[in-house]
Design a protein around this motif. Structure first.
Motif, PDB file in Angstrom:
ATOM      1  N   PHE A   1       0.816  -1.206   0.000  1.00 28.12           N
ATOM      2  CA  PHE A   1       0.000   0.000   0.000  1.00 28.12           C
ATOM      3  C   PHE A   1       0.858   1.268   0.000  1.00 28.12           C
ATOM      4  O   PHE A   1       0.403   2.330  -0.416  1.00 28.12           O
ATOM      5  CB  PHE A   1      -0.942   0.015   1.210  1.00 28.12           C
ATOM      6  CG  PHE A   1      -2.262  -0.635   0.947  1.00 28.12           C
ATOM      7  CD1 PHE A   1      -3.206  -0.039   0.138  1.00 28.12           C
ATOM      8  CD2 PHE A   1      -2.562  -1.866   1.507  1.00 28.12           C
ATOM      9  CE1 PHE A   1      -4.423  -0.636  -0.122  1.00 28.12           C
ATOM     10  CE2 PHE A   1      -3.776  -2.482   1.259  1.00 28.12           C
ATOM     11  CZ  PHE A   1      -4.714  -1.868   0.442  1.00 28.12           C
ATOM     12  N   ARG A   2       2.095   1.176   0.473  1.00 26.13           N
ATOM     13  CA  ARG A   2       2.963   2.361   0.509  1.00 26.13           C
ATOM     14  C   ARG A   2       3.135   2.967  -0.890  1.00 26.13           C
ATOM     15  O   ARG A   2       3.202   4.186  -1.043  1.00 26.13           O
ATOM     16  CB  ARG A   2       4.340   2.007   1.071  1.00 26.13           C
ATOM     17  CG  ARG A   2       4.344   1.581   2.521  1.00 26.13           C
ATOM     18  CD  ARG A   2       5.771   1.343   2.993  1.00 26.13           C
ATOM     19  NE  ARG A   2       5.775   0.519   4.198  1.00 26.13           N
ATOM     20  CZ  ARG A   2       5.819  -0.811   4.191  1.00 26.13           C
ATOM     21  NH1 ARG A   2       5.860  -1.458   3.043  1.00 26.13           N
ATOM     22  NH2 ARG A   2       5.821  -1.491   5.321  1.00 26.13           N
ATOM     23  N   ILE A   3       3.206   2.100  -1.890  1.00 28.22           N
ATOM     24  CA  ILE A   3       3.397   2.571  -3.257  1.00 28.22           C
ATOM     25  C   ILE A   3       2.219   3.434  -3.690  1.00 28.22           C
ATOM     26  O   ILE A   3       2.385   4.503  -4.293  1.00 28.22           O
ATOM     27  CB  ILE A   3       3.553   1.382  -4.224  1.00 28.22           C
ATOM     28  CG1 ILE A   3       4.698   0.466  -3.783  1.00 28.22           C
ATOM     29  CG2 ILE A   3       3.740   1.874  -5.650  1.00 28.22           C
ATOM     30  CD1 ILE A   3       6.043   1.138  -3.660  1.00 28.22           C
ATOM     31  N   PHE A   4       1.031   3.011  -3.351  1.00 28.73           N
ATOM     32  CA  PHE A   4      -0.177   3.718  -3.790  1.00 28.73           C
ATOM     33  C   PHE A   4      -0.469   4.935  -2.915  1.00 28.73           C
ATOM     34  O   PHE A   4      -1.038   5.924  -3.384  1.00 28.73           O
ATOM     35  CB  PHE A   4      -1.343   2.735  -3.829  1.00 28.73           C
ATOM     36  CG  PHE A   4      -1.054   1.572  -4.744  1.00 28.73           C
ATOM     37  CD1 PHE A   4      -1.136   1.720  -6.114  1.00 28.73           C
ATOM     38  CD2 PHE A   4      -0.623   0.360  -4.229  1.00 28.73           C
ATOM     39  CE1 PHE A   4      -0.828   0.676  -6.972  1.00 28.73           C
ATOM     40  CE2 PHE A   4      -0.303  -0.693  -5.071  1.00 28.73           C
ATOM     41  CZ  PHE A   4      -0.405  -0.538  -6.445  1.00 28.73           C
ATOM     42  N   GLU A   5      -0.056   4.860  -1.656  1.00 24.53           N
ATOM     43  CA  GLU A   5      -0.138   6.042  -0.793  1.00 24.53           C
ATOM     44  C   GLU A   5       0.810   7.113  -1.310  1.00 24.53           C
ATOM     45  O   GLU A   5       0.471   8.306  -1.328  1.00 24.53           O
ATOM     46  CB  GLU A   5       0.193   5.640   0.647  1.00 24.53           C
ATOM     47  CG  GLU A   5      -0.906   4.801   1.290  1.00 24.53           C
ATOM     48  CD  GLU A   5      -0.441   3.984   2.493  1.00 24.53           C
ATOM     49  OE1 GLU A   5      -1.308   3.533   3.263  1.00 24.53           O
ATOM     50  OE2 GLU A   5       0.776   3.776   2.659  1.00 24.53           O
ATOM     51  N   ALA A   6       1.985   6.692  -1.742  1.00 29.93           N
ATOM     52  CA  ALA A   6       2.963   7.635  -2.299  1.00 29.93           C
ATOM     53  C   ALA A   6       2.433   8.293  -3.568  1.00 29.93           C
ATOM     54  O   ALA A   6       2.619   9.498  -3.786  1.00 29.93           O
ATOM     55  CB  ALA A   6       4.271   6.913  -2.594  1.00 29.93           C
ATOM     56  N   MET A   7       1.762   7.535  -4.415  1.00 31.09           N
ATOM     57  CA  MET A   7       1.196   8.094  -5.645  1.00 31.09           C
ATOM     58  C   MET A   7       0.145   9.153  -5.336  1.00 31.09           C
ATOM     59  O   MET A   7       0.107  10.219  -5.970  1.00 31.09           O
ATOM     60  CB  MET A   7       0.582   6.986  -6.492  1.00 31.09           C
ATOM     61  CG  MET A   7       1.604   6.082  -7.165  1.00 31.09           C
ATOM     62  SD  MET A   7       0.840   4.704  -8.068  1.00 31.09           S
ATOM     63  CE  MET A   7      -0.047   5.585  -9.360  1.00 31.09           C
ATOM     64  N   ALA A   8      -0.706   8.869  -4.361  1.00 29.66           N
ATOM     65  CA  ALA A   8      -1.772   9.808  -4.007  1.00 29.66           C
ATOM     66  C   ALA A   8      -1.213  11.110  -3.460  1.00 29.66           C
ATOM     67  O   ALA A   8      -1.779  12.187  -3.681  1.00 29.66           O
ATOM     68  CB  ALA A   8      -2.718   9.173  -2.988  1.00 29.66           C
ATOM     69  N   LEU A   9      -0.085  11.020  -2.745  1.00 28.48           N
ATOM     70  CA  LEU A   9       0.494  12.188  -2.092  1.00 28.48           C
ATOM     71  C   LEU A   9       1.674  12.778  -2.874  1.00 28.48           C
ATOM     72  O   LEU A   9       2.336  13.687  -2.383  1.00 28.48           O
ATOM     73  CB  LEU A   9       0.952  11.812  -0.678  1.00 28.48           C
ATOM     74  CG  LEU A   9      -0.129  11.205   0.225  1.00 28.48           C
ATOM     75  CD1 LEU A   9       0.465  10.817   1.571  1.00 28.48           C
ATOM     76  CD2 LEU A   9      -1.288  12.172   0.411  1.00 28.48           C
TER      77      LEU A   9
ATOM     78  N   ASP B   1       3.393   0.438 -15.271  1.00 26.50           N
ATOM     79  CA  ASP B   1       3.375   1.567 -16.195  1.00 26.50           C
ATOM     80  C   ASP B   1       3.606   2.921 -15.530  1.00 26.50           C
ATOM     81  O   ASP B   1       3.902   3.902 -16.211  1.00 26.50           O
ATOM     82  CB  ASP B   1       2.065   1.594 -17.002  1.00 26.50           C
ATOM     83  CG  ASP B   1       0.820   1.529 -16.131  1.00 26.50           C
ATOM     84  OD1 ASP B   1       0.948   1.556 -14.883  1.00 26.50           O
ATOM     85  OD2 ASP B   1      -0.286   1.450 -16.687  1.00 26.50           O
ATOM     86  N   PHE B   2       3.485   2.999 -14.202  1.00 20.98           N
ATOM     87  CA  PHE B   2       3.739   4.274 -13.521  1.00 20.98           C
ATOM     88  C   PHE B   2       5.201   4.421 -13.092  1.00 20.98           C
ATOM     89  O   PHE B   2       5.587   5.456 -12.540  1.00 20.98           O
ATOM     90  CB  PHE B   2       2.823   4.433 -12.289  1.00 20.98           C
ATOM     91  CG  PHE B   2       2.999   3.364 -11.249  1.00 20.98           C
ATOM     92  CD1 PHE B   2       4.062   3.385 -10.355  1.00 20.98           C
ATOM     93  CD2 PHE B   2       2.091   2.315 -11.161  1.00 20.98           C
ATOM     94  CE1 PHE B   2       4.227   2.397  -9.400  1.00 20.98           C
ATOM     95  CE2 PHE B   2       2.238   1.313 -10.211  1.00 20.98           C
ATOM     96  CZ  PHE B   2       3.312   1.366  -9.332  1.00 20.98           C
TER      97      PHE B   2
ATOM     98  N   VAL C   1       2.472  11.611 -12.221  1.00 25.47           N
ATOM     99  CA  VAL C   1       2.026  10.428 -12.949  1.00 25.47           C
ATOM    100  C   VAL C   1       0.897  10.859 -13.883  1.00 25.47           C
ATOM    101  O   VAL C   1      -0.034  11.545 -13.450  1.00 25.47           O
ATOM    102  CB  VAL C   1       1.515   9.336 -11.981  1.00 25.47           C
ATOM    103  CG1 VAL C   1       0.969   8.148 -12.750  1.00 25.47           C
ATOM    104  CG2 VAL C   1       2.628   8.905 -11.034  1.00 25.47           C
ATOM    105  N   PRO C   2       0.949  10.495 -15.164  1.00 26.32           N
ATOM    106  CA  PRO C   2      -0.138  10.856 -16.083  1.00 26.32           C
ATOM    107  C   PRO C   2      -1.496  10.421 -15.537  1.00 26.32           C
ATOM    108  O   PRO C   2      -1.630   9.336 -14.967  1.00 26.32           O
ATOM    109  CB  PRO C   2       0.218  10.090 -17.363  1.00 26.32           C
ATOM    110  CG  PRO C   2       1.708   9.940 -17.296  1.00 26.32           C
ATOM    111  CD  PRO C   2       2.024   9.752 -15.833  1.00 26.32           C
ATOM    112  N   LYS C   3      -2.507  11.262 -15.715  1.00 28.07           N
ATOM    113  CA  LYS C   3      -3.812  11.019 -15.114  1.00 28.07           C
ATOM    114  C   LYS C   3      -4.429   9.686 -15.542  1.00 28.07           C
ATOM    115  O   LYS C   3      -5.036   8.988 -14.720  1.00 28.07           O
ATOM    116  CB  LYS C   3      -4.785  12.158 -15.459  1.00 28.07           C
ATOM    117  CG  LYS C   3      -6.117  12.065 -14.710  1.00 28.07           C
ATOM    118  CD  LYS C   3      -7.006  13.247 -15.014  1.00 28.07           C
ATOM    119  CE  LYS C   3      -8.278  13.208 -14.171  1.00 28.07           C
ATOM    120  NZ  LYS C   3      -9.051  11.951 -14.363  1.00 28.07           N
ATOM    121  N   ASP C   4      -4.290   9.322 -16.808  1.00 28.33           N
ATOM    122  CA  ASP C   4      -4.901   8.076 -17.260  1.00 28.33           C
ATOM    123  C   ASP C   4      -4.279   6.858 -16.580  1.00 28.33           C
ATOM    124  O   ASP C   4      -4.963   5.860 -16.316  1.00 28.33           O
ATOM    125  CB  ASP C   4      -4.800   7.947 -18.777  1.00 28.33           C
ATOM    126  CG  ASP C   4      -3.358   7.953 -19.273  1.00 28.33           C
ATOM    127  OD1 ASP C   4      -2.520   8.631 -18.658  1.00 28.33           O
ATOM    128  OD2 ASP C   4      -3.070   7.278 -20.283  1.00 28.33           O
TER     129      ASP C   4
END
Length: 321
Positions: A249-257, A272-273, A301-304
């Protein structure tokens, strides 16, 4: 549509799934096994004595009976999702399955860490996993962990630390200490929070750790606190558990923030990110941490691509809605 989620919600991630379903107008309900409590003090005492003198924990059986009693109240469901199904005996899985048209599982952990050999056949209609090795070898359906946090631009943040790491007390401690020494050489600040019942040992000794930067605590970090810790750092450290290849989950928390990531998970390069400007994959010696990684700006990170990893898309994919 009626959907039920069954899980032992250790870190309070699973409740976000139900919230997202409810926002979509779906009648969703969460049976949180972790919140089960003994009905009386006598029941709790009997359970304690049984564990001490017989080596048997009656609460494990009572939790599973609790699931069935809750399903009897809620009635038949269009879909039921169980997260980490190894926590439930096969006989109870079959009882749960009788309450739904589609019975599915999601594995937060790799099979190497938590095998489900006795559940592979005749129980689930579909099994989803975040571990690419298990997906390939067992033909599971792929479902990564997800972005559950609200998006926050890095321009709107003012962190005090360079690196933050939140994790359970386990073998990763030795790796963490090596990275801490490297960060100190680079004159980079860090805040590491390690949680677990055995942390009292470290609280007493503090051997080999920077006392002001590494905190050991028995009490679990509240889910709401995770956001504050990560907002207060420029980079999030991610260390993989043994025998696991999926993304935490750290990876996705990092993306959000919009946080940079330092990780030892080589598999991240195949997503792909992945962007080496934002994500530093450590070598086997854990010493190749270039100073300029902290000095270059985060690249969005590109929105799509970002949208593919949101919980909204996860729910649509797993529940096929």
């Amino acid at each position: 549509m009626k959907i039920c989620l069954i899980s032992f919600d250790h870190w309070q991630y699973d409740a976000h799934i139900v919230d997202t379903l409810l926002k979509k107008g779906i009648d969703a309900y969460h049976i949180n096994i972790g919140k089960y409590q003994h009905p009386t003090k006598l029941s709790r005492l009997k359970n304690t004595l049984s564990k001490i003198f017989l080596g048997i924990n009656p609460k494990l059986e009572l939790r599973q009976k609790f699931i069935i009693s809750e399903l009897k109240k809620r009635g038949f469901q269009d879909q039921i999702l169980v997260i980490n199904p190894e926590l439930i005996d096969r006989e109870y899985h079959l009882k749960i399955k009788s309450y739904t048209k589609r019975y599915i599982a999601y594995l937060y952990d790799s099979l190497a860490r938590h095998p489900i050999d006795n559940l592979m056949e005749g129980v689930f209609d579909d099994i989803y996993s975040f571990d690419k090795d298990d997906i390939k070898s067992c033909h599971f359906k792929e479902a990564n962990n997800y972005i559950y946090l609200d998006y926050v631009r890095h321009e709107d943040q003012h962190p005090n630390f360079d690196v933050c790491y939140l994790a359970s007390f386990d073998k990763r401690i030795s790796t963490m200490n090596r990275i801490a020494k490297k960060l100190e050489q680079l004159k980079k600040s860090y805040q590491f929070i390690i949680v677990g019942k055995k942390t009292w040992i470290k609280q007493l000794t503090k051997i080999g750790d920077n006392k002001s930067s590494v905190k050991y605590q028995i009490k679990r970090v509240e889910h709401a606190e995770i956001l504050n810790y990560y907002l207060n750092a420029k980079v999030i450290l991610d260390l993989v558990r043994d025998n696991q290849s999926g993304l935490s989950f750290r990876i996705f928390e990092a993306m959000a923030l919009e946080k940079k990531i330092i990780t030892d998970n080589e598999k991240i390069k195949y997503y792909d990110f992945y962007n080496p400007n934002n994500i530093l994959v450590l070598n086997s010696e854990y010493i190749a941490i270039p100073k300029d990684f902290f000095e270059t700006k985060y690249q969005k990170v590109p929105k799509d691509i970002y949208d593919k990893y949101t919980l909204d898309k996860w729910v649509e994919s797993v529940f096929e809605i």
